[in-house]
Design a protein around this motif. Structure first.
Motif, PDB file in Angstrom:
ATOM      1  N   ILE A 172      16.780  -1.361 -13.333  1.00 38.17           N
ATOM      2  CA  ILE A 172      15.664  -1.385 -14.286  1.00 38.17           C
ATOM      3  C   ILE A 172      16.173  -1.437 -15.722  1.00 38.17           C
ATOM      4  N   SER A 173      17.189  -0.647 -16.037  1.00 38.93           N
ATOM      5  CA  SER A 173      17.704  -0.582 -17.403  1.00 38.93           C
ATOM      6  C   SER A 173      18.280  -1.915 -17.866  1.00 38.93           C
ATOM      7  N   LEU A 174      19.039  -2.586 -16.996  1.00 38.12           N
ATOM      8  CA  LEU A 174      19.632  -3.873 -17.359  1.00 38.12           C
ATOM      9  C   LEU A 174      18.560  -4.916 -17.643  1.00 38.12           C
ATOM     10  N   LEU A 175      17.489  -4.878 -16.878  1.00 28.20           N
ATOM     11  CA  LEU A 175      16.412  -5.858 -17.050  1.00 28.20           C
ATOM     12  C   LEU A 175      15.579  -5.544 -18.292  1.00 28.20           C
ATOM     13  N   GLU A 176      15.250  -4.253 -18.484  1.00 23.93           N
ATOM     14  CA  GLU A 176      14.425  -3.867 -19.636  1.00 23.93           C
ATOM     15  C   GLU A 176      15.126  -4.122 -20.964  1.00 23.93           C
ATOM     16  N   THR A 177      16.452  -4.015 -20.978  1.00 24.90           N
ATOM     17  CA  THR A 177      17.213  -4.268 -22.205  1.00 24.90           C
ATOM     18  C   THR A 177      17.589  -5.741 -22.352  1.00 24.90           C
ATOM     19  N   LYS A 178      17.140  -6.562 -21.380  1.00 30.75           N
ATOM     20  CA  LYS A 178      17.418  -8.006 -21.385  1.00 30.75           C
ATOM     21  C   LYS A 178      18.916  -8.313 -21.367  1.00 30.75           C
ATOM     22  N   THR A 179      19.680  -7.402 -20.739  1.00 33.83           N
ATOM     23  CA  THR A 179      21.117  -7.628 -20.585  1.00 33.83           C
ATOM     24  C   THR A 179      21.372  -8.736 -19.569  1.00 33.83           C
ATOM     25  N   ILE A 180      20.529  -8.796 -18.562  1.00 30.25           N
ATOM     26  CA  ILE A 180      20.606  -9.862 -17.562  1.00 30.25           C
ATOM     27  C   ILE A 180      19.248 -10.554 -17.488  1.00 30.25           C
ATOM     28  N   ASP A 181      19.249 -11.802 -17.015  1.00 33.09           N
ATOM     29  CA  ASP A 181      18.022 -12.604 -17.002  1.00 33.09           C
ATOM     30  C   ASP A 181      17.178 -12.394 -15.751  1.00 33.09           C
ATOM     31  N   SER A 182      17.825 -12.122 -14.636  1.00 33.95           N
ATOM     32  CA  SER A 182      17.093 -11.940 -13.379  1.00 33.95           C
ATOM     33  C   SER A 182      17.441 -10.581 -12.780  1.00 33.95           C
ATOM     34  N   PRO A 183      16.534 -10.005 -12.004  1.00 31.34           N
ATOM     35  CA  PRO A 183      16.749  -8.647 -11.478  1.00 31.34           C
ATOM     36  C   PRO A 183      18.012  -8.518 -10.640  1.00 31.34           C
ATOM     37  N   MET A 184      18.681  -7.402 -10.799  1.00 29.03           N
ATOM     38  CA  MET A 184      19.847  -7.081  -9.985  1.00 29.03           C
ATOM     39  C   MET A 184      19.398  -6.789  -8.549  1.00 29.03           C
ATOM     40  N   ARG A 185      20.113  -7.337  -7.613  1.00 27.54           N
ATOM     41  CA  ARG A 185      19.805  -7.096  -6.211  1.00 27.54           C
ATOM     42  C   ARG A 185      20.387  -5.748  -5.788  1.00 27.54           C
ATOM     43  N   VAL A 186      19.630  -4.980  -5.025  1.00 26.06           N
ATOM     44  CA  VAL A 186      20.120  -3.717  -4.466  1.00 26.06           C
ATOM     45  C   VAL A 186      20.299  -3.895  -2.962  1.00 26.06           C
ATOM     46  N   THR A 187      21.519  -3.638  -2.490  1.00 28.56           N
ATOM     47  CA  THR A 187      21.849  -3.771  -1.069  1.00 28.56           C
ATOM     48  C   THR A 187      22.232  -2.413  -0.507  1.00 28.56           C
ATOM     49  N   PHE A 188      21.715  -2.083   0.655  1.00 24.41           N
ATOM     50  CA  PHE A 188      22.003  -0.784   1.262  1.00 24.41           C
ATOM     51  C   PHE A 188      23.082  -0.931   2.331  1.00 24.41           C
ATOM     52  N   MET A 189      24.107  -0.088   2.221  1.00 24.60           N
ATOM     53  CA  MET A 189      25.244  -0.146   3.137  1.00 24.60           C
ATOM     54  C   MET A 189      25.619   1.283   3.546  1.00 24.60           C
ATOM     55  N   PRO A 190      24.824   1.903   4.426  1.00 26.03           N
ATOM     56  CA  PRO A 190      25.048   3.313   4.778  1.00 26.03           C
ATOM     57  C   PRO A 190      26.316   3.531   5.586  1.00 26.03           C
ATOM     58  N   GLY A 191      26.794   4.781   5.523  1.00 27.30           N
ATOM     59  CA  GLY A 191      27.938   5.167   6.343  1.00 27.30           C
ATOM     60  C   GLY A 191      28.945   6.030   5.618  1.00 27.30           C
ATOM     61  N   GLY A 192      29.086   7.280   6.085  1.00 28.22           N
ATOM     62  CA  GLY A 192      30.157   8.158   5.614  1.00 28.22           C
ATOM     63  C   GLY A 192      30.131   8.531   4.158  1.00 28.22           C
ATOM     64  N   VAL A 193      28.938   8.725   3.578  1.00 30.73           N
ATOM     65  CA  VAL A 193      28.795   9.069   2.161  1.00 30.73           C
ATOM     66  C   VAL A 193      29.626   8.114   1.293  1.00 30.73           C
ATOM     67  N   GLY A 194      29.561   6.835   1.623  1.00 28.19           N
ATOM     68  CA  GLY A 194      30.246   5.825   0.826  1.00 28.19           C
ATOM     69  C   GLY A 194      31.447   5.178   1.475  1.00 28.19           C
ATOM     70  N   ALA A 195      31.879   5.676   2.633  1.00 32.00           N
ATOM     71  CA  ALA A 195      33.108   5.176   3.256  1.00 32.00           C
ATOM     72  C   ALA A 195      32.983   3.714   3.684  1.00 32.00           C
ATOM     73  N   VAL A 196      31.867   3.348   4.284  1.00 38.76           N
ATOM     74  CA  VAL A 196      31.680   1.975   4.764  1.00 38.76           C
ATOM     75  C   VAL A 196      31.699   1.000   3.590  1.00 38.76           C
ATOM     76  N   ALA A 197      30.987   1.326   2.532  1.00 39.88           N
ATOM     77  CA  ALA A 197      30.943   0.452   1.361  1.00 39.88           C
ATOM     78  C   ALA A 197      32.310   0.357   0.686  1.00 39.88           C
ATOM     79  N   TYR A 198      33.009   1.458   0.621  1.00 37.41           N
ATOM     80  CA  TYR A 198      34.329   1.500  -0.013  1.00 37.41           C
ATOM     81  C   TYR A 198      35.287   0.556   0.708  1.00 37.41           C
ATOM     82  N   ASN A 199      35.294   0.627   2.017  1.00 29.67           N
ATOM     83  CA  ASN A 199      36.158  -0.238   2.818  1.00 29.67           C
ATOM     84  C   ASN A 199      35.740  -1.701   2.701  1.00 29.67           C
TER      85      ASN A 199
END
Length: 324
Positions: free
Chosen positions: A49-76
């Motif tokens: 929301i902040s990046l879009l409201e400040t017009k830092t980026i032109d299109s909304p940032m995508r949010v992707t969910f990658m659960p597992g191990g309090v961050g372990a899956v995403a880290y790997n």
């Protein structure tokens, strides 16, 4: 002389042009290493929301969910499969760092990503029912010291987690073996508060933001917040554990890292962007809406902080037999 000045001006313009040559990524994505609705989701939505409201980026940032191990899956995944994505940031928390310190992220360690920026912090706290006989943290700890079995602590995470660690450190402060604590692990931060209100447990160990909705009522009394000094505004009435004689400060940082092969230029674009973003009214509003407190770090400063925290967490985990 005029020729020299002309050359000097041209060189200066060239340097400036190079400095601002790196532009925003064409596509931006924030990976939340959990299911929707939790703290990682909160962290991603804050900058989305902040990046879009400040017009830092032109299109909304995508949010992707990658659960597992309090961050372990995403880290790997970001290290092994997506190391050079210049538009991708991954959310982390203090819980991520604690698991990293205990070796729960597999073969990778704290040096395998590029730590980018923090967006705020929560703080640990300890609370009882408003009708509890324990008026202060000292009251509680004195009773706990005399009869450890008489008090049941509840929290939204298992043994080895941040909530358990905070409680274990308090136990050590009064000379009690943490293994003798009566500790009940719930799923998420809301369940232990419900159990406390139902008088099924006597104490909740959790995060301050989880109890903010209850502060204006007469149901819960926070005995201490684990901040270095008292917080501002209405929260100034809550004493710190430190001022009550217990050496426990526990900030719960939230922030982002990037893949190890992101170029220096693109990494610096994100560092500069966060430095600017952190001081905008739009960002501050979004941070406050999510119950976070100011904690601004970027680039090398954050990298140094994270690595120091992981070392401290590792030593703590070793002292409790949770790491080698």
């Amino acid at each position: 002389m005029r020729t020299f000045k002309t050359l000097l001006t041209a060189a200066s313009l060239f340097i400036c042009a190079c400095a601002f040559a790196t532009s925003a990524p064409d596509r931006t994505e924030c990976i939340a290493p959990a299911k929707p609705g939790g703290g990682f989701d909160l962290t991603c939505k804050l900058i989305q929301i902040s990046l879009l409201e400040t017009k830092t980026i032109d299109s909304p940032m995508r949010v992707t969910f990658m659960p597992g191990g309090v961050g372990a899956v995403a880290y790997n995944a970001i290290i092994a499969q997506r190391p050079g994505e210049s538009g991708t940031v991954v959310a982390f928390s203090g819980g991520s760092l604690l698991n990293l310190a205990q070796g729960k992220f597999g073969r990778y360690n704290v040096n395998d990503v590029r730590w980018l920026a923090s967006v705020g912090t929560d703080y640990g706290m300890i609370a009882v029912r408003n009708d509890s006989p324990y008026q202060t943290l000292t009251d509680l700890m004195e009773a706990f010291k005399k009869a450890p079995d008489s008090i049941v602590f509840g929290a939204g995470a298992s043994i080895g987690s941040q909530d358990w660690m905070k409680t274990a450190l308090l136990a050590k402060e009064v000379g009690i073996d943490p293994r003798k604590m009566r500790y009940v692990a719930f799923e998420g931060g809301g369940e232990p508060i419900t159990a406390l209100l139902g008088n099924h447990i006597q104490v909740v160990s959790g995060d301050l933001s989880e109890t903010l909705p209850y502060l204006n009522g007469d149901k819960i009394r926070i005995l201490a917040v684990y901040a270095d000094k008292r917080l501002d505004g209405d929260l100034a009435k809550i004493p710190t554990a430190k001022e009550q004689g217990y050496d426990l400060v526990w900030p719960i940082i939230r922030g982002f890292y990037m893949g190890p092969k992101v170029s220096d230029e693109q990494y610096q674009w994100w560092v500069d962007t966060f430095k600017t973003l952190q001081h905008t009214d739009e960002f501050k509003k979004q941070r406050e809406l999510r119950g976070l407190f100011e904690f601004n770090m970027t680039g090398k400063e954050l990298d140094d902080y994270v690595k120091k925290q992981v070392i401290q967490y590792h030593e703590m985990a070793k002292s409790f037999g949770l790491a080698k």
